[in-house]
Design a protein around this motif. Sequence first.
Motif, short mmCIF file in Angstrom:
data_model
loop_
_atom_site.label_atom_id
_atom_site.label_comp_id
_atom_site.label_asym_id
_atom_site.label_seq_id
_atom_site.Cartn_x
_atom_site.Cartn_y
_atom_site.Cartn_z
N ALA A 1 0.83 -1.28 0.14
CA ALA A 1 -0.05 0.15 0.05
C ALA A 1 0.80 1.24 0.02
N ALA A 2 2.02 1.21 0.64
CA ALA A 2 2.88 2.48 0.66
C ALA A 2 3.73 2.65 -0.65
N CYS A 3 3.47 1.82 -1.79
CA CYS A 3 4.06 2.12 -2.89
C CYS A 3 3.36 3.40 -3.43
N ASP A 4 2.42 3.36 -3.56
CA ASP A 4 1.42 4.58 -4.41
C ASP A 4 0.56 5.21 -3.72
N CYS A 5 0.28 5.89 -2.74
CA CYS A 5 -0.77 6.12 -1.91
C CYS A 5 -0.27 7.40 -0.90
N LEU A 6 -1.15 7.98 -0.31
CA LEU A 6 -0.86 8.77 0.70
C LEU A 6 -1.27 8.25 2.26
N MET A 7 -0.13 8.13 2.98
CA MET A 7 -0.41 7.45 4.37
C MET A 7 -0.05 8.61 5.53
N VAL A 8 -0.50 8.25 6.56
CA VAL A 8 -0.05 8.99 7.80
C VAL A 8 0.78 7.84 8.60
N PRO A 9 1.99 7.50 8.17
CA PRO A 9 2.74 6.36 8.98
C PRO A 9 2.85 6.82 10.52
N HIS B 1 4.81 1.36 -8.26
CA HIS B 1 5.74 0.46 -7.61
C HIS B 1 7.14 0.72 -7.29
N HIS B 2 7.67 0.97 -6.12
CA HIS B 2 9.08 1.23 -5.90
C HIS B 2 9.86 -0.16 -6.09
N ILE B 3 10.69 -0.20 -7.02
CA ILE B 3 11.54 -1.41 -7.23
C ILE B 3 12.31 -1.74 -5.86
N GLU B 4 13.08 -0.68 -5.41
CA GLU B 4 13.46 -0.91 -3.98
C GLU B 4 12.66 -0.09 -3.09
N HIS B 5 11.98 -0.70 -1.98
CA HIS B 5 11.02 -0.13 -1.26
C HIS B 5 11.58 1.14 -0.71
N TRP B 6 10.85 2.10 -0.45
CA TRP B 6 11.30 3.25 0.20
C TRP B 6 11.48 3.01 1.91
N ALA B 7 10.77 2.06 2.26
CA ALA B 7 11.20 1.83 3.71
C ALA B 7 12.90 1.25 3.89
#
Length: 381
Positions: free
Chosen positions: A260-268, A317-323
């Motif tokens: 879900a974190a690939c392409d959305c707005l989140m309040v982490p 989609h992030h190929i290397e995840h932002w996390a």
Amino acid sequence: AGLGQFLAEIENRGAKDLYGHGSTASWFAEMAGLSRGEAGAVVKRALALNPTLALDGTEVPPVAPRTAAVAAQGLVGDERIDQILDILKRLPADTTAEDRAVAEKILGELAPNAGPRQLVEAEAKLLGWLDPDGNEPKDPEPKEPRREITLDRRKDGFWKLTGLLDDETGARTAAALEAHAQPRPVDEFGQADLRMKCERMGDAWAELLDLAIACPDQPGTSGYRTLVHVTIGLEELKSGLGTACLDFVGTMTAREARLAACDCLMVPVVMGTSGEPLDMGRLRRFVTPGQRRALNIRDGGCAFPGCHRKPKNCHAHHIEHWADGGPTDLRNLVLLCGFHHRLIHHGDWEVQMAADGLPEFIPPQYRDPLRKPRRNTLHHR
């Protein structure tokens, strides 16, 4: 006036019997060198201003006797006569013969000294006298369509959707779902779409929600994907193992949170090992509109080999995840439809960026022992 009487007489006696023509208008058009339409208008005017015969031979009085009288005196022209005849046609159907005669007499006496505007005003007054309430509405006032939607969260985490739609909305909903619920084509490995129709319809519903939420005019989202609060441990977010709390009403797996974190707005709300918040309440957008447009142009749709899905049905989609420290730039982003997005996150396929800046996909070894990279060539033929 004499021509009108003559044409009415021909109509009464029959143009076919007298001259071999199918109608008085066709005979008059040939004799006068007029078009069929011009001759028809003259004959129609003549029949309205002169007596005719019924089928049983009885005389039928003229439609506009007073207008005929002033026309015989040369006091009114053809245009005013036609305007009066049109007004008489527009009188209410339930007008009595006596009232119709009075109305025609008023118009006929007014015509010699009146222009078109005065006759229009006279028509309005006549209609106000003959039908003060106006025409009865053909249809009752339309009712508000009945639409009901009920959404309940079950104990097992699923949501139950029930509803009732009016005929038009139901037909539009069915058409929209059917358009997005077509089976996926067989891939290069011969794998067919094994989803049942109800499952395909459910996936179509999810795609329609994504499209609606991404609409710039969508109230409360302004083109962003769903805004949710996700509470997750830092290690779970990095590893993809464990669970996350979703908007304090349910749970999702850590792997789903990464997707879900690939392409959305989140309040982490990222928690440390001791439960303290490490990052709380910062709204973060991961893919800018400009980057999304560039992705749409570069990939042309879902970049997974053999997929036909268009950009509007895809996630970034992030190929290397932002996390994991992956940057949000074009060389680390790829368009994927919902199905192949889940496949990359949950399956054994891998995606990488080739030297030429285009994404390529590496199948699992059980699919291709050589694990040869593949590309989607359907969008840029």
